[in-house]
Write a protein that holds these residues in place. Structure first.
Motif, PDB file in Angstrom:
ATOM      1  N   THR A 106       0.883  -1.129   9.731  1.00 21.91           N
ATOM      2  CA  THR A 106       0.114  -2.149  10.452  1.00 21.91           C
ATOM      3  C   THR A 106      -1.258  -1.608  10.847  1.00 21.91           C
ATOM      4  O   THR A 106      -2.285  -2.273  10.669  1.00 21.91           O
ATOM      5  N   VAL A 107      -1.255  -0.378  11.371  1.00 18.73           N
ATOM      6  CA  VAL A 107      -2.526   0.245  11.775  1.00 18.73           C
ATOM      7  C   VAL A 107      -3.431   0.455  10.564  1.00 18.73           C
ATOM      8  O   VAL A 107      -4.635   0.161  10.607  1.00 18.73           O
ATOM      9  N   VAL A 108      -2.845   0.941   9.476  1.00 15.29           N
ATOM     10  CA  VAL A 108      -3.623   1.165   8.251  1.00 15.29           C
ATOM     11  C   VAL A 108      -4.226  -0.152   7.761  1.00 15.29           C
ATOM     12  O   VAL A 108      -5.407  -0.215   7.374  1.00 15.29           O
ATOM     13  N   GLY A 109      -3.427  -1.210   7.769  1.00 18.93           N
ATOM     14  CA  GLY A 109      -3.919  -2.509   7.313  1.00 18.93           C
ATOM     15  C   GLY A 109      -5.039  -3.051   8.188  1.00 18.93           C
ATOM     16  O   GLY A 109      -6.037  -3.601   7.674  1.00 18.93           O
ATOM     17  N   MET A 110      -4.914  -2.891   9.501  1.00 21.50           N
ATOM     18  CA  MET A 110      -5.953  -3.396  10.401  1.00 21.50           C
ATOM     19  C   MET A 110      -7.235  -2.567  10.271  1.00 21.50           C
ATOM     20  O   MET A 110      -8.347  -3.109  10.332  1.00 21.50           O
ATOM     21  N   VAL A 111      -7.065  -1.260  10.093  1.00 25.00           N
ATOM     22  CA  VAL A 111      -8.250  -0.411   9.873  1.00 25.00           C
ATOM     23  C   VAL A 111      -8.960  -0.843   8.595  1.00 25.00           C
ATOM     24  O   VAL A 111     -10.198  -0.933   8.547  1.00 25.00           O
ATOM     25  N   GLN A 112      -8.191  -1.121   7.555  1.00 23.11           N
ATOM     26  CA  GLN A 112      -8.775  -1.581   6.288  1.00 23.11           C
ATOM     27  C   GLN A 112      -9.488  -2.916   6.478  1.00 23.11           C
ATOM     28  O   GLN A 112     -10.581  -3.132   5.925  1.00 23.11           O
ATOM     29  N   THR A 113      -8.909  -3.798   7.274  1.00 21.32           N
ATOM     30  CA  THR A 113      -9.526  -5.102   7.536  1.00 21.32           C
ATOM     31  C   THR A 113     -10.865  -4.948   8.243  1.00 21.32           C
ATOM     32  O   THR A 113     -11.884  -5.547   7.841  1.00 21.32           O
ATOM     33  N   PHE A 114     -10.888  -4.116   9.299  1.00 20.37           N
ATOM     34  CA  PHE A 114     -12.138  -3.934  10.048  1.00 20.37           C
ATOM     35  C   PHE A 114     -13.190  -3.216   9.210  1.00 20.37           C
ATOM     36  O   PHE A 114     -14.386  -3.493   9.338  1.00 20.37           O
ATOM     37  N   ALA A 115     -12.732  -2.309   8.340  1.00 23.78           N
ATOM     38  CA  ALA A 115     -13.683  -1.625   7.456  1.00 23.78           C
ATOM     39  C   ALA A 115     -14.325  -2.614   6.499  1.00 23.78           C
ATOM     40  O   ALA A 115     -15.539  -2.550   6.236  1.00 23.78           O
ATOM     41  N   ASN A 116     -13.539  -3.532   5.967  1.00 19.48           N
ATOM     42  CA  ASN A 116     -14.087  -4.550   5.065  1.00 19.48           C
ATOM     43  C   ASN A 116     -15.047  -5.479   5.799  1.00 19.48           C
ATOM     44  O   ASN A 116     -16.078  -5.910   5.237  1.00 19.48           O
ATOM     45  N   GLY A 119       0.804  -1.221   0.000  1.00 16.20           N
ATOM     46  CA  GLY A 119       0.000   0.000   0.000  1.00 16.20           C
ATOM     47  C   GLY A 119       0.835   1.268   0.000  1.00 16.20           C
ATOM     48  O   GLY A 119       2.055   1.255  -0.210  1.00 16.20           O
ATOM     49  N   THR A 120       0.166   2.387   0.275  1.00 14.36           N
ATOM     50  CA  THR A 120       0.805   3.700   0.173  1.00 14.36           C
ATOM     51  C   THR A 120       1.900   3.934   1.212  1.00 14.36           C
ATOM     52  O   THR A 120       2.799   4.747   0.980  1.00 14.36           O
ATOM     53  N   VAL A 121       1.842   3.261   2.329  1.00 12.88           N
ATOM     54  CA  VAL A 121       2.861   3.456   3.376  1.00 12.88           C
ATOM     55  C   VAL A 121       4.228   2.973   2.908  1.00 12.88           C
ATOM     56  O   VAL A 121       5.261   3.388   3.447  1.00 12.88           O
ATOM     57  N   MET A 122       4.246   2.126   1.896  1.00 13.21           N
ATOM     58  CA  MET A 122       5.531   1.633   1.386  1.00 13.21           C
ATOM     59  C   MET A 122       6.365   2.756   0.777  1.00 13.21           C
ATOM     60  O   MET A 122       7.597   2.693   0.764  1.00 13.21           O
ATOM     61  N   TRP A 123       5.710   3.812   0.283  1.00  8.49           N
ATOM     62  CA  TRP A 123       6.455   4.926  -0.325  1.00  8.49           C
ATOM     63  C   TRP A 123       7.318   5.669   0.688  1.00  8.49           C
ATOM     64  O   TRP A 123       8.514   5.865   0.438  1.00  8.49           O
ATOM     65  N   PRO A 124       6.787   6.093   1.832  1.00 11.02           N
ATOM     66  CA  PRO A 124       7.670   6.726   2.816  1.00 11.02           C
ATOM     67  C   PRO A 124       8.726   5.776   3.382  1.00 11.02           C
ATOM     68  O   PRO A 124       9.835   6.208   3.728  1.00 11.02           O
ATOM     69  N   ILE A 125       8.403   4.484   3.461  1.00  8.35           N
ATOM     70  CA  ILE A 125       9.408   3.523   3.911  1.00  8.35           C
ATOM     71  C   ILE A 125      10.542   3.444   2.904  1.00  8.35           C
ATOM     72  O   ILE A 125      11.731   3.423   3.265  1.00  8.35           O
TER      73      ILE A 125
END
Length: 200
Positions: free
Chosen positions: A125-135, A17-23
């Motif tokens: 990790t937080v972004v991914g878990m938020v996406q999971t709960f949203a789905n 996802g998008t967080v990979m860019w700043p990493i």
């Protein structure tokens, strides 16, 4: 083979996802600064040996212009000891301080970026878990693929952040060790010069 590796890395990057860019940006900054420090210390060591040899041979005029301000100031002070408001001991003392500042330059910046990398992974990790709960809220738990996407983002970004931080931390320790050895060598040579003013 190279194409397979490139495809795998691209797929890995997209899944993060998008967080990979700043990493990725953090990784590039860290390694560019690390390489810069290694090259700088190598150049610094050569310059030190050159200036030391000129001082011991009483041939400071043969050095010409140097591309390092710290050594240039030292050479100017030693060339004209009677025209400057400081003695040899003061000049060498100020030189020691400048050397430490030169060698420490960018070290704190590298360390801070290394600390940022795993934090960015945690953000992923937080972004991914938020996406999971949203789905889950939108589609329920009947579609494992949608849940897997969010979990994949969480795991991949965490892995990427740690993968950036660990090797960079080890390399920074290596650079710190080289820096300390170089600083100790320079300080030892300066102490020798300070105790033998006639050689300057």
């Amino acid at each position: 083979m190279l194409e397979l590796i490139t495809t795998a890395l691209k797929d890995f990057f997209q899944k993060g996802g998008t967080v990979m860019w700043p990493i990725l940006a953090t990784s590039l900054v860290v390694w560019l600064l690390c390489i810069d420090r290694v090259l700088y210390m190598r150049q610094y060591s050569r310059l030190h040996r050159k200036v030391l040899a000129a001082i011991q041979a009483n041939n400071l005029s043969g050095l010409g212009e140097l591309d390092n301000r710290t050594y240039m100031q030292l050479v100017r002070r030693l060339k004209n000891p009677h025209n400057l408001p400081m003695n040899q001991e003061t000049a060498l003392s100020r030189f020691k301080i400048s050397v430490k500042q030169d060698l420490e330059n960018h070290m704190n910046t590298i360390n801070q970026y290394i600390q940022v990398a795993p934090l960015l992974g945690l953000l992923g990790t937080v972004v991914g878990m938020v996406q999971t709960f949203a789905n889950i809220m939108m589609f329920g738990i009947g579609n494992p693929q949608l849940m897997a996407e969010g979990i994949s983002v969480a795991m991949i970004t965490t892995q990427a952040g740690l993968a950036v931080a660990f090797p960079a931390m080890l390399f920074l320790n290596h650079i710190q060790s080289r820096k300390n050895k170089l600083a100790a060598t320079i300080m030892k040579d300066v102490e020798f010069l300070d105790s033998t003013p006639k050689r300057i």
